[in-house]
Design a protein around this motif. Structure first.
Motif, PDB file in Angstrom:
ATOM      1  N   LYS A 317       3.043  12.213  23.502  1.00  0.00           N
ATOM      2  CA  LYS A 317       3.920  12.602  22.157  1.00  0.00           C
ATOM      3  C   LYS A 317       5.369  12.945  22.572  1.00  0.00           C
ATOM      4  N   ALA A 318       5.746  12.453  23.563  1.00  0.00           N
ATOM      5  CA  ALA A 318       7.207  12.609  24.141  1.00  0.00           C
ATOM      6  C   ALA A 318       8.166  12.175  23.270  1.00  0.00           C
ATOM      7  N   ILE A 319       8.119  10.919  22.605  1.00  0.00           N
ATOM      8  CA  ILE A 319       9.013  10.587  21.451  1.00  0.00           C
ATOM      9  C   ILE A 319       8.859  11.307  20.436  1.00  0.00           C
ATOM     10  N   ARG A 320       7.895  11.611  19.662  1.00  0.00           N
ATOM     11  CA  ARG A 320       8.003  12.283  18.539  1.00  0.00           C
ATOM     12  C   ARG A 320       8.356  13.761  18.491  1.00  0.00           C
ATOM     13  N   GLU A 321       8.033  14.410  19.770  1.00  0.00           N
ATOM     14  CA  GLU A 321       8.322  15.675  19.726  1.00  0.00           C
ATOM     15  C   GLU A 321       9.783  15.902  20.006  1.00  0.00           C
ATOM     16  N   ASN A 322      10.241  15.277  20.907  1.00  0.00           N
ATOM     17  CA  ASN A 322      11.867  15.231  21.242  1.00  0.00           C
ATOM     18  C   ASN A 322      12.717  14.813  20.126  1.00  0.00           C
ATOM     19  N   LEU A 323      12.195  13.755  19.280  1.00  0.00           N
ATOM     20  CA  LEU A 323      12.894  13.310  18.302  1.00  0.00           C
ATOM     21  C   LEU A 323      13.070  14.474  17.238  1.00  0.00           C
ATOM     22  N   SER A 324      12.034  15.161  16.942  1.00  0.00           N
ATOM     23  CA  SER A 324      11.942  16.354  15.969  1.00  0.00           C
ATOM     24  C   SER A 324      13.034  17.347  16.486  1.00  0.00           C
TER      25      SER A 324
END
Length: 708
Positions: A317-324
């Motif tokens: 979930k690295a991309i989604r969580e960090n983009l949030s």
């Protein structure tokens, strides 16, 4: 001579009585005693004369309020119905004052001054400007001496009004002269016109050069873009056709799928064809934000695989969580900027509207109140403020644009994860063959090439339209390129990168826009200058123009003088009158001394005890008269008759250049000695023409009128 006739019909409740002159003659000399017992009508004569000469309009500083009420009561037509005719003839000045109240039922009084047989109407303002009515009862002269300050206050107010009127008159004359034809100013305006013309020519020449250079750059850029796009379209079309042929061959080998499965795979394939590119395109946007822990989160996003996040969304979930987190912190940054600059951002529309107003040619050269700047330089300041605020607004807009990009990518990512859930974890349907995987890969490439082909085609069409706009034939661009690139200006331009070429063209475009605006403003200024010169040339010359600098200097010097009589002297006089010695300034002390010397000059002499003394100064604050022999006489030490004498001589001495009518009532406490200096002063002023009539009323056993 003084001639007075009147008729008064008075309602006394129990009866209505009519009063006419009976005890006293209707005609007497200009300087007289009117003597008689109480109730004989001697004071009424003074009341009627005062009313006839606008006495009811005098201020409380000029007329005792009790006397004023009696005079005003004569105009109460419900109780008093009055008519009169008054004539005061001045043998020295050769004119006659005439006052009439012809109607019992009207309050209207008509005052005239007759010269050379011609009667001229004198309204209140004009009469009080040329004549002064001095009406007083010296009933308590020791307290009235300090009250003479009210006379000074009235004179100060009058002088202040005259200064204001004169300065207004002077400023009006100055404006008239300034509007007249001024040869030196005309020369200056013609010189400024020539300067404007030269500046306009210089701007036009530079603008022409820039436009020529812009056309050359734009022509080369459009030709080069058109030819390059054509070559790319040919290459991409070949690749597209090759992949399309390969896809058709593979489609023959793969197992048939259900329509729903094929649709799902198609959507999935479309998403997968763009998601990786979009992530790569997003990374430069994220790289701009490295505060807090965003630099570390940028690394997490950059290192994470989009495919893994799509295929195993619960594991990675690295991309989604960090983009949030990026969205949250950039939004906070944008709101912080909005709050910090709220006042400036709210002012933007006001500045833009103010600039629009000041750009009107009629305001060229106009001085902005409160500054030393004209409209032109003020516009420059406004432009700087607008640029600052626009920069702030653009910065905030960029934050929200970046947030939009991140959110758009997240939506694409969530869509890919959703489609992936309907396909097998192995990228394709469950049990996908090698041919199917290969087919998916080729479809992705086909879609990518199709998108590239569309972009390049759009770019070529835009270049084609630009060629039409530049009056170039797209079918002949290959030959035109040879001619265009031979230009030395274009040779240097062609060596630049595409980005540098675009930047050069944009800079030229901005310069052209700026110069076109400047040219427009200079043309408006040039036209307004021509009109101003034409208007001035039509103005008649004013012979007084040579005095203009002197008139302006006089007007300038009148300003502090006006301030002195309007505020400084009245404030000081108020302190002196109230005897506030603890708050006296040096100015107040000096002014008090000057008033004392002025009183002494007007009083001249004072009767006291056994002698007559020459007055050196009068201390109004401490109520002391100082004589030339060194004697100090307190106001309270003076007898009633002597203090009345001092009071009346001072009142008479204080009159200005106006013609005076002096009425003194109830001087019974004054004997022959104390009246002597008063009468002497009255006669002196009558002979020099500054006094045109005086009546002194005294109580006596029988009515009589005696010449002074």
């Amino acid at each position: 001579m003084i001639r007075l006739t009147y008729e008064l019909i008075r309602d006394e409740k129990d009866e209505v009585k009519t009063y006419v002159p009976s005890a006293y003659p209707t005609e007497f000399n200009n300087l007289v005693y009117v003597k008689g017992p109480n109730g004989s009508g001697k004071s009424f004569i003074l009341h009627v004369i005062s009313l006839a000469l606008y006495g009811n309009y005098l201020s409380s500083d000029q007329l005792d309020p009790g006397l004023k009420r009696k005079i005003e009561n004569l105009l109460n037509i419900e109780k008093n119905k009055l008519t009169f005719t008054l004539e005061i003839e001045s043998p020295v000045q050769d004119f006659t004052i005439i006052s009439r109240k012809p109607d019992f039922n009207s309050k209207d009084i008509y005052v005239y001054v007759k010269r050379n047989g011609i009667e001229q109407l004198y309204p209140k303002e004009r009469f009080l400007r040329e004549f002064r009515l001095l009406y007083t009862i010296p009933n308590n002269p020791t307290t009235q001496l300090p009250q003479l300050l009210s006379e000074i206050k009235a004179y100060q107010s009058e002088i202040s009004s005259r200064i204001i009127q004169f300065r207004n008159f002077l400023d009006e004359r100055i404006r008239e002269i300034e509007k007249s034809r001024d040869e030196s100013n005309l020369g200056k305006m013609r010189s400024e016109l020539n300067e404007t013309k030269m500046a306009l020519n210089e701007v036009e020449d530079t603008l022409f050069s820039y436009k020529e250079q812009f056309n050359k750059y734009s022509t080369y850029f459009a030709i080069h873009e058109y030819l390059e796009a054509g070559a790319k379209i040919l290459s991409l079309s070949q690749s597209y056709n090759s992949i399309d042929a390969e896809i058709k061959e593979l489609e023959k080998k793969v197992v048939k799928r259900s329509k729903a499965e094929r649709e799902s795979e198609k959507r999935y394939t479309q998403t997968m064809s763009t998601i990786e590119t979009k992530k790569n395109n997003l990374m430069p946007t994220l790289a701009k934000y490295n505060f807090s822990d965003l630099k570390k989160r940028y690394t997490f996003i950059n290192d994470a695989s989009v495919l893994v996040e799509i295929r195993k969304p619960t594991v990675q979930k690295a991309i989604r969580e960090n983009l949030s987190v990026f969205i949250e912190k950039i939004e906070a940054l944008a709101k912080s900027e909005e709050t910090a600059n709220a006042k400036n951002l709210d002012s933007l529309e006001l500045y833009i509207e103010l600039r629009r107003v000041l750009n009107n040619p009629r305001y060229f050269g106009l001085k902005i109140p409160g500054t030393e700047r004209d409209a032109g330089s003020f516009i420059s300041i406004i432009n700087d403020e607008i640029d600052k605020i626009t920069t702030i607004q653009q910065k905030i807009d960029n934050y929200y644009t970046d947030i939009g990009k991140i959110k758009s990518f997240l939506e694409e990512l969530e869509m890919a994860i959703s489609h992936s859930g309907k396909s097998s974890p192995e990228f394709g349907g469950k049990g996908s063959s090698i041919e199917e995987l290969k087919l998916d890969e080729l479809n992705v490439k086909k879609l990518q090439i199709s998108q590239l082909l569309k972009n390049v085609t759009d770019k070529r069409n835009a270049s084609k339209q630009q060629l039409f706009d530049l009056h170039e034939d797209p079918s002949l661009v290959a030959q035109r390129e040879i001619v265009v690139i031979a230009d030395p200006v274009i040779k240097a331009f062609s060596n630049l990168s595409e980005t540098e070429q675009e930047r050069s063209i944009d800079k030229l475009k901005q310069n052209i826009y700026s110069l076109e605006y400047k040219s427009k403003q200079l043309k408006l200024l040039y036209d307004s200058q021509i009109k101003a010169i034409s208007d001035l040339e039509r103005q008649p010359a004013n012979p007084n123009r040579k005095f203009l600098p002197d008139l302006k200097e006089i007007s300038r010097r009148l300003v502090p003088l006006e301030s002195l009589f309007r505020s400084e002297l009245p404030a000081s006089l108020s302190k002196i009158k109230d005897k506030r010695m603890d708050s006296f300034s040096e100015f107040d002390n000096k002014y008090s001394e000057k008033i004392g010397r002025y009183y002494a000059k007007k009083m001249r002499t004072v009767f006291h005890a056994d002698g007559i003394y020459e007055v050196q100064s009068v201390d109004i604050v401490n109520e002391v008269i100082k004589t030339t022999t060194g004697k100090e006489i307190k106001f309270d030490y003076l007898s009633t008759g002597h203090s009345q004498s001092s009071y009346l001589t001072t009142r008479l001495g204080m009159v200005d250049s106006k013609k005076v009518i002096a009425l003194f009532d109830e001087v019974a406490m004054m004997d022959e000695n104390s009246l002597s200096p008063v009468i002497s002063l009255i006669k002196s002023k009558f002979q020099d023409g500054s006094l045109i009539g005086s009546i002194i009323v005294q109580r006596a056993e029988k009515p009589s009128v005696e010449e002074l």
